[in-house]
Design an enzyme around this catalytic site. Structure first.
Site, PDB file in Angstrom:
ATOM      1  N   TYR A  64       0.860  -1.374  -0.192  1.00 34.45           N
ATOM      2  CA  TYR A  64       0.036  -0.039  -0.045  1.00 34.45           C
ATOM      3  C   TYR A  64       0.826   1.236   0.035  1.00 34.45           C
ATOM      4  O   TYR A  64       1.651   1.632   1.033  1.00 34.45           O
ATOM      5  CB  TYR A  64      -0.895  -0.054   1.210  1.00 34.45           C
ATOM      6  CG  TYR A  64      -1.986  -1.141   1.220  1.00 34.45           C
ATOM      7  CD1 TYR A  64      -2.210  -1.765   0.065  1.00 34.45           C
ATOM      8  CD2 TYR A  64      -2.627  -1.458   2.376  1.00 34.45           C
ATOM      9  CE1 TYR A  64      -3.418  -2.961   0.232  1.00 34.45           C
ATOM     10  CE2 TYR A  64      -3.646  -2.338   2.668  1.00 34.45           C
ATOM     11  CZ  TYR A  64      -3.786  -3.050   1.385  1.00 34.45           C
ATOM     12  OH  TYR A  64      -4.605  -4.073   1.324  1.00 34.45           O
ATOM     13  N   PRO A 214     -15.783  -4.000   2.939  1.00 38.40           N
ATOM     14  CA  PRO A 214     -17.140  -4.336   3.731  1.00 38.40           C
ATOM     15  C   PRO A 214     -18.144  -3.224   3.205  1.00 38.40           C
ATOM     16  O   PRO A 214     -19.312  -3.422   3.312  1.00 38.40           O
ATOM     17  CB  PRO A 214     -16.845  -4.222   5.041  1.00 38.40           C
ATOM     18  CG  PRO A 214     -15.484  -3.392   5.002  1.00 38.40           C
ATOM     19  CD  PRO A 214     -14.478  -3.760   3.788  1.00 38.40           C
ATOM     20  N   GLY A 217     -15.911  -0.847  -1.051  1.00 34.68           N
ATOM     21  CA  GLY A 217     -14.525  -0.402  -1.691  1.00 34.68           C
ATOM     22  C   GLY A 217     -14.383   0.963  -2.276  1.00 34.68           C
ATOM     23  O   GLY A 217     -14.794   1.731  -1.864  1.00 34.68           O
ATOM     24  N   LEU A 221     -21.135   0.819  -1.600  1.00 38.66           N
ATOM     25  CA  LEU A 221     -22.424  -0.074  -1.666  1.00 38.66           C
ATOM     26  C   LEU A 221     -23.555   0.728  -1.811  1.00 38.66           C
ATOM     27  O   LEU A 221     -23.940   1.991  -1.260  1.00 38.66           O
ATOM     28  CB  LEU A 221     -22.751  -0.734  -0.433  1.00 38.66           C
ATOM     29  CG  LEU A 221     -21.990  -2.057  -0.080  1.00 38.66           C
ATOM     30  CD1 LEU A 221     -22.180  -2.489   1.394  1.00 38.66           C
ATOM     31  CD2 LEU A 221     -22.203  -2.990  -1.129  1.00 38.66           C
TER      32      LEU A 221
HETATM   33  N1  LIG Z   1      -6.845  -8.729   0.773  1.00 37.58           N
HETATM   34  C1  LIG Z   1      -7.162  -7.850  -0.420  1.00 37.58           C
HETATM   35  O1  LIG Z   1      -7.023  -8.333  -1.560  1.00 37.58           O
HETATM   36  C2  LIG Z   1      -7.769  -6.566  -0.127  1.00 37.58           C
HETATM   37  C3  LIG Z   1      -8.212  -5.963  -1.068  1.00 37.58           C
HETATM   38  C4  LIG Z   1      -8.877  -4.552  -0.739  1.00 37.58           C
HETATM   39  C5  LIG Z   1      -8.867  -4.027   0.469  1.00 37.58           C
HETATM   40  N2  LIG Z   1      -8.195  -4.876   1.622  1.00 37.58           N
HETATM   41  C6  LIG Z   1      -8.101  -4.466   2.957  1.00 37.58           C
HETATM   42  O2  LIG Z   1      -9.607  -4.113   3.424  1.00 37.58           O
HETATM   43  C7  LIG Z   1      -9.836  -3.023   4.030  1.00 37.58           C
HETATM   44  C8  LIG Z   1     -11.069  -2.283   3.632  1.00 37.58           C
HETATM   45  O3  LIG Z   1     -11.238  -2.043   2.196  1.00 37.58           O
HETATM   46  P1  LIG Z   1     -11.498  -0.456   1.720  1.00 37.58           P
HETATM   47  O4  LIG Z   1     -11.047   0.534   2.668  1.00 37.58           O
HETATM   48  O5  LIG Z   1     -10.732  -0.621   0.456  1.00 37.58           O
HETATM   49  O6  LIG Z   1     -12.978  -0.397   1.281  1.00 37.58           O
HETATM   50  P2  LIG Z   1     -14.224  -0.151   2.333  1.00 37.58           P
HETATM   51  O7  LIG Z   1     -14.005  -0.274   3.808  1.00 37.58           O
HETATM   52  O8  LIG Z   1     -15.381  -1.262   1.622  1.00 37.58           O
HETATM   53  O9  LIG Z   1     -14.779   1.359   2.136  1.00 37.58           O
HETATM   54  C9  LIG Z   1     -13.966   2.071   2.154  1.00 37.58           C
HETATM   55  C10 LIG Z   1     -14.579   3.679   1.545  1.00 37.58           C
HETATM   56  O10 LIG Z   1     -15.687   4.023   2.024  1.00 37.58           O
HETATM   57  C11 LIG Z   1     -15.667   5.142   2.602  1.00 37.58           C
HETATM   58  N3  LIG Z   1     -16.222   5.353   3.772  1.00 37.58           N
HETATM   59  C12 LIG Z   1     -15.898   4.727   4.819  1.00 37.58           C
HETATM   60  N4  LIG Z   1     -16.582   4.952   6.015  1.00 37.58           N
HETATM   61  C13 LIG Z   1     -17.494   6.136   5.348  1.00 37.58           C
HETATM   62  C14 LIG Z   1     -18.602   6.746   6.102  1.00 37.58           C
HETATM   63  N5  LIG Z   1     -19.140   6.579   7.289  1.00 37.58           N
HETATM   64  N6  LIG Z   1     -19.142   7.528   5.175  1.00 37.58           N
HETATM   65  C15 LIG Z   1     -18.998   7.807   3.954  1.00 37.58           C
HETATM   66  N7  LIG Z   1     -17.834   7.177   3.157  1.00 37.58           N
HETATM   67  C16 LIG Z   1     -16.957   6.096   4.313  1.00 37.58           C
HETATM   68  C17 LIG Z   1     -14.105   5.713   2.639  1.00 37.58           C
HETATM   69  O11 LIG Z   1     -14.003   6.977   2.116  1.00 37.58           O
HETATM   70  P3  LIG Z   1     -13.535   7.920   3.232  1.00 37.58           P
HETATM   71  O12 LIG Z   1     -11.881   7.798   3.148  1.00 37.58           O
HETATM   72  O13 LIG Z   1     -13.760   9.474   2.585  1.00 37.58           O
HETATM   73  O14 LIG Z   1     -13.881   7.774   4.573  1.00 37.58           O
HETATM   74  C18 LIG Z   1     -13.507   4.607   1.411  1.00 37.58           C
HETATM   75  O15 LIG Z   1     -13.471   5.285   0.131  1.00 37.58           O
HETATM   76  C19 LIG Z   1      -8.636  -2.047   3.285  1.00 37.58           C
HETATM   77  O16 LIG Z   1      -8.005  -1.091   4.093  1.00 37.58           O
HETATM   78  C20 LIG Z   1      -7.601  -3.028   3.366  1.00 37.58           C
HETATM   79  O17 LIG Z   1      -6.801  -3.318   4.398  1.00 37.58           O
HETATM   80  C21 LIG Z   1      -7.833  -5.939   1.442  1.00 37.58           C
END
Ligand SMILES: NC(=O)c1ccc[n+]([C@@H]2O[C@H](COP(=O)([O-])OP(=O)(O)OC[C@H]3O[C@@H](n4cnc5c(N)ncnc54)[C@H](OP(=O)(O)O)[C@@H]3O)[C@@H](O)[C@H]2O)c1
Length: 288
Positions: A64, A214, A217, A221
């Site tokens: 990252y 969740p 991403g 959702l």
């Molecule tokens: N193993 C793998 O291949 C893999 C792949 C992808 C991700 N991951 C892990 O999974 C974790 C979670 O995934 P993710 O962060 O990509 O996706 P996520 O948790 O599904 O969504 C994050 C997005 O939601 C927004 N968000 C969060 N809270 C919010 C709220 N209360 N109101 C409005 N928008 C909100 C964030 O924007 P803001 O920043 O503006 O809040 C960000 O754009 C990552 O941090 C990473 O550690 C693993």
């Protein structure tokens, strides 16, 4: 310490107790998960707030940024509180276009483990997930060679616990013939429920399931059923999506990502939302 209480209680990853409400650090890097954040102080503040809120599970990876989120975690939180456990991933690298090509040869994995140790400032990594498949999702094929390499690094004392990520059901089964795993980290949320059966099986075996994306991403959702339940409860769709995951199964650990302290607090408060049986039935239809 914050006065907001963390929903979901705790889970045990091997011998490590973590809060089911964790934090995913990927969104702290620059656009496309490349380079530094536009607001480094804001990123450090999010990490410190996560720990102040009582979160004891942070998910990251040396790819990252690359290295950016690990360095931010180190700068914000090192020396780490004893209760804090950092999970990382190996098995992919970054190319000049910001792509995520696989890097799963033994030498790649050894290098990645050492890169994570160095950038996080640790002697032992609490949890390393072998990231399989590619950007399209899990792909079939044996994981024997890469997973045996990680099991060897675990025997050498560099890794406490192992997991797999972006894995097929068969790969999860194969991994467990090589070394014990404490978690599977795959894409899963209200709208993407390919792993329903796997989650239930892992719950029976005491293995955690850690959904990535969740909240959807990079494409948040969206669903009319989700919006309808959220409106009825006077909550945001994000809160309902997180509360649903915590209710879905006791082995689900949240690592929702955000680069905003306000969103982090909203998510902690929102995930504690009480969902009725009617709400659950309505939400259940979204991804089925
Ligand atoms: N193993 C793998 O291949 C893999 C792949 C992808 C991700 N991951 C892990 O999974 C974790 C979670 O995934 P993710 O962060 O990509 O996706 P996520 O948790 O599904 O969504 C994050 C997005 O939601 C927004 N968000 C969060 N809270 C919010 C709220 N209360 N109101 C409005 N928008 C909100 C964030 O924007 P803001 O920043 O503006 O809040 C960000 O754009 C990552 O941090 C990473 O550690 C693993």
């Amino acid at each position: 310490m914050s006065t907001i209480s963390l929903p979901g209680g705790t889970w045990t990853l091997g011998d490590l107790t973590v809060t089911r409400f964790g934090y995913g650090a990927m969104q702290l890097a620059g656009p496309g998960v490349m380079g530094p954040p536009a607001d480094p102080d804001g990123a450090l503040a999010v990490l410190r707030e996560a720990v102040d809120l009582g979160i004891t599970h942070i998910d990251t990876a040396a790819v990252y940024g690359p290295r950016v989120t690990n360095q931010l975690i180190r700068e914000a939180l090192h020396p780490y509180p004893e209760s804090l456990h950092i999970a990382t991933k190996v098995g992919a690298t970054r190319d000049e276009n910001g792509g995520w090509p696989p890097a799963r040869r033994p030498a790649d994995l050894r290098r990645a483990v050492h890169d994570n140790l160095e950038t996080l400032g640790l002697d032992v990594l609490d949890l390393v997930n072998l990231r399989l498949g590619d950007a399209r999702g899990p792909q079939p094929g044996s994981l024997a060679e890469p997973f045996e390499t990680l099991a060897e690094l675990q025997r050498q004392g560099l890794i406490r616990h192992l997991g797999v990520s972006n894995a097929t059901h068969e790969q999860v089964t194969e991994a467990r013939t090589i070394a014990p795993i404490v978690c599977v980290q795959n894409m899963y949320n209200l709208a993407h429920r390919h792993d329903d059966e796997l989650i239930d099986e892992l719950a029976d075996e005491g293995i955690a399931y850690v959904p990535f994306f969740p909240l959807g991403g990079f494409s948040p959702l969206q669903s009319s059923a989700l919006s309808a339940v959220a409106a009825r409860l006077g909550a945001t769709p994000m809160s309902v999506a997180l509360a649903w995951l915590l209710r879905r199964s006791p082995n689900i650990l949240l690592i929702a990502g955000t680069s905003s302290v306000t969103h982090l607090r909203e998510n902690v408060a929102g995930a504690g939302l009480a969902l009725s049986d009617d709400d659950l039935a309505e939400l259940d239809k979204i991804g089925r």
